[in-house]
Design a protein around this motif. Structure first.
Motif, PDB file in Angstrom:
ATOM      1  N   SER A  88       0.830  -1.212   0.000  1.00 16.93           N
ATOM      2  CA  SER A  88       0.000   0.000   0.000  1.00 16.93           C
ATOM      3  C   SER A  88       0.861   1.257   0.000  1.00 16.93           C
ATOM      4  N   GLN A  89       2.019   1.224   0.674  1.00 12.80           N
ATOM      5  CA  GLN A  89       2.930   2.380   0.665  1.00 12.80           C
ATOM      6  C   GLN A  89       3.471   2.646  -0.730  1.00 12.80           C
ATOM      7  N   THR A  90       3.823   1.585  -1.427  1.00 13.19           N
ATOM      8  CA  THR A  90       4.412   1.755  -2.749  1.00 13.19           C
ATOM      9  C   THR A  90       3.372   2.052  -3.807  1.00 13.19           C
ATOM     10  N   GLY A  91       2.146   1.698  -3.561  1.00  8.77           N
ATOM     11  CA  GLY A  91       1.098   1.920  -4.544  1.00  8.77           C
ATOM     12  C   GLY A  91       0.728   3.370  -4.738  1.00  8.77           C
ATOM     13  N   SER A  92       1.151   4.229  -3.817  1.00  9.26           N
ATOM     14  CA  SER A  92       0.794   5.639  -3.913  1.00  9.26           C
ATOM     15  C   SER A  92       1.606   6.387  -4.953  1.00  9.26           C
TER      16      SER A  92
ATOM     17  N   GLU B  68      10.103   0.389  -1.844  1.00 12.08           N
ATOM     18  CA  GLU B  68      10.209  -0.588  -2.940  1.00 12.08           C
ATOM     19  C   GLU B  68      11.280  -1.625  -2.640  1.00 12.08           C
ATOM     20  N   SER B  69      12.406  -1.188  -2.086  1.00 10.33           N
ATOM     21  CA  SER B  69      13.475  -2.130  -1.734  1.00 10.33           C
ATOM     22  C   SER B  69      13.014  -3.075  -0.634  1.00 10.33           C
ATOM     23  N   ALA B  70      12.330  -2.537   0.362  1.00  8.20           N
ATOM     24  CA  ALA B  70      11.814  -3.380   1.450  1.00  8.20           C
ATOM     25  C   ALA B  70      10.769  -4.365   0.926  1.00  8.20           C
ATOM     26  N   LEU B  71       9.952  -3.930  -0.012  1.00  8.20           N
ATOM     27  CA  LEU B  71       8.944  -4.821  -0.594  1.00  8.20           C
ATOM     28  C   LEU B  71       9.611  -5.953  -1.357  1.00  8.20           C
ATOM     29  N   SER B  72      10.664  -5.659  -2.099  1.00  7.49           N
ATOM     30  CA  SER B  72      11.401  -6.715  -2.816  1.00  7.49           C
ATOM     31  C   SER B  72      11.943  -7.745  -1.837  1.00  7.49           C
ATOM     32  N   ALA B  73      12.486  -7.271  -0.722  1.00  7.09           N
ATOM     33  CA  ALA B  73      13.010  -8.187   0.296  1.00  7.09           C
ATOM     34  C   ALA B  73      11.878  -9.025   0.897  1.00  7.09           C
TER      35      ALA B  73
ATOM     36  N   ALA C 256      12.830   9.475  -1.921  1.00 13.38           N
ATOM     37  CA  ALA C 256      13.631   8.511  -1.183  1.00 13.38           C
ATOM     38  C   ALA C 256      12.762   7.513  -0.423  1.00 13.38           C
ATOM     39  N   GLN C 257      11.620   7.967   0.103  1.00 15.68           N
ATOM     40  CA  GLN C 257      10.733   7.061   0.834  1.00 15.68           C
ATOM     41  C   GLN C 257      10.187   5.969  -0.078  1.00 15.68           C
ATOM     42  N   ARG C 258       9.836   6.348  -1.297  1.00 11.44           N
ATOM     43  CA  ARG C 258       9.323   5.359  -2.251  1.00 11.44           C
ATOM     44  C   ARG C 258      10.411   4.357  -2.607  1.00 11.44           C
TER      45      ARG C 258
END
Length: 192
Positions: free
Chosen positions: A81-85, A96-101, A90-92
């Protein structure tokens, strides 16, 4: 004397034209750098949106099988949901990196669920997301290369004087999160 004065003014006129042409050329090359960075980000963003859509389907598929992994599923859902915005800050990039992990961890944990692994839908979604992750990695490399050019041009003289007029400003690089850089303990991942 008149010839010397005339030559001086012709030389001065040619020097001004050459200087103006140089500034215009410099400005145009900086605009091209800005456009290249924006295009590289757009290419990454297209794949991130595709992953976002596929990830929703994957989460729905695994919820039926992975009842004990609520924390992991909740974390991935929150990151999704954070990345979908959208956005490009830098936050995005960090999300995205955390989502990949998190996706990598989800696939590792899925090894503990043979029924899930046997599911045709899960296999298709896992393949699609894995392919998207590989494409995203390649596009991130290209984006970082364009950002390096951008950031270098923003810092070099005389480019640094014209860069603000061309809309250039330093950008953040895609970087691996601390989670992605940490050593992976397979036993811990499989037990969690």
């Amino acid at each position: 004397m008149i010839i010397v004065d005339t030559l001086f003014f012709v030389f001065l006129f040619l020097l001004l034209i050459a200087g103006g042409a140089y500034v215009i050329s410099l400005y145009n090359s900086l605009v091209q750098v800005r456009v290249d960075v924006d295009t590289a980000w757009s290419n990454v963003d297209v794949l991130l949106k595709q992953r976002h859509d596929e990830l929703g389907k994957l989460l729905d598929a695994v919820k039926n099988y992975m009842g004990y992994e609520r924390d992991l599923l909740a974390k991935i859902t929150m990151l999704r949901s954070q990345t979908g915005s959208g956005g490009q800050g830098a936050q995005r990039l960090e999300a995205e990196s955390a989502l990949s992990a998190g996706i990598g961890r989800l696939f590792a944990v899925a090894e503990n669920y043979p029924n899930l692994r046997a599911s045709e839908e899960f296999g298709r979604l896992e393949g699609a997301i894995t392919d998207l992750e590989q494409q995203i990695a390649r596009r991130r490399e290209f984006y970082n290369a364009e950002v390096n050019i951008n950031n270098t041009r923003c810092a070099q003289v005389p480019d640094s004087f014209v860069a603000p007029m061309a809309g250039l400003h330093p950008h953040d690089l895609f970087q691996a999160s601390s989670e992605e850089r940490a050593d992976v303990n397979v036993d811990t991942v499989l037990k969690s």
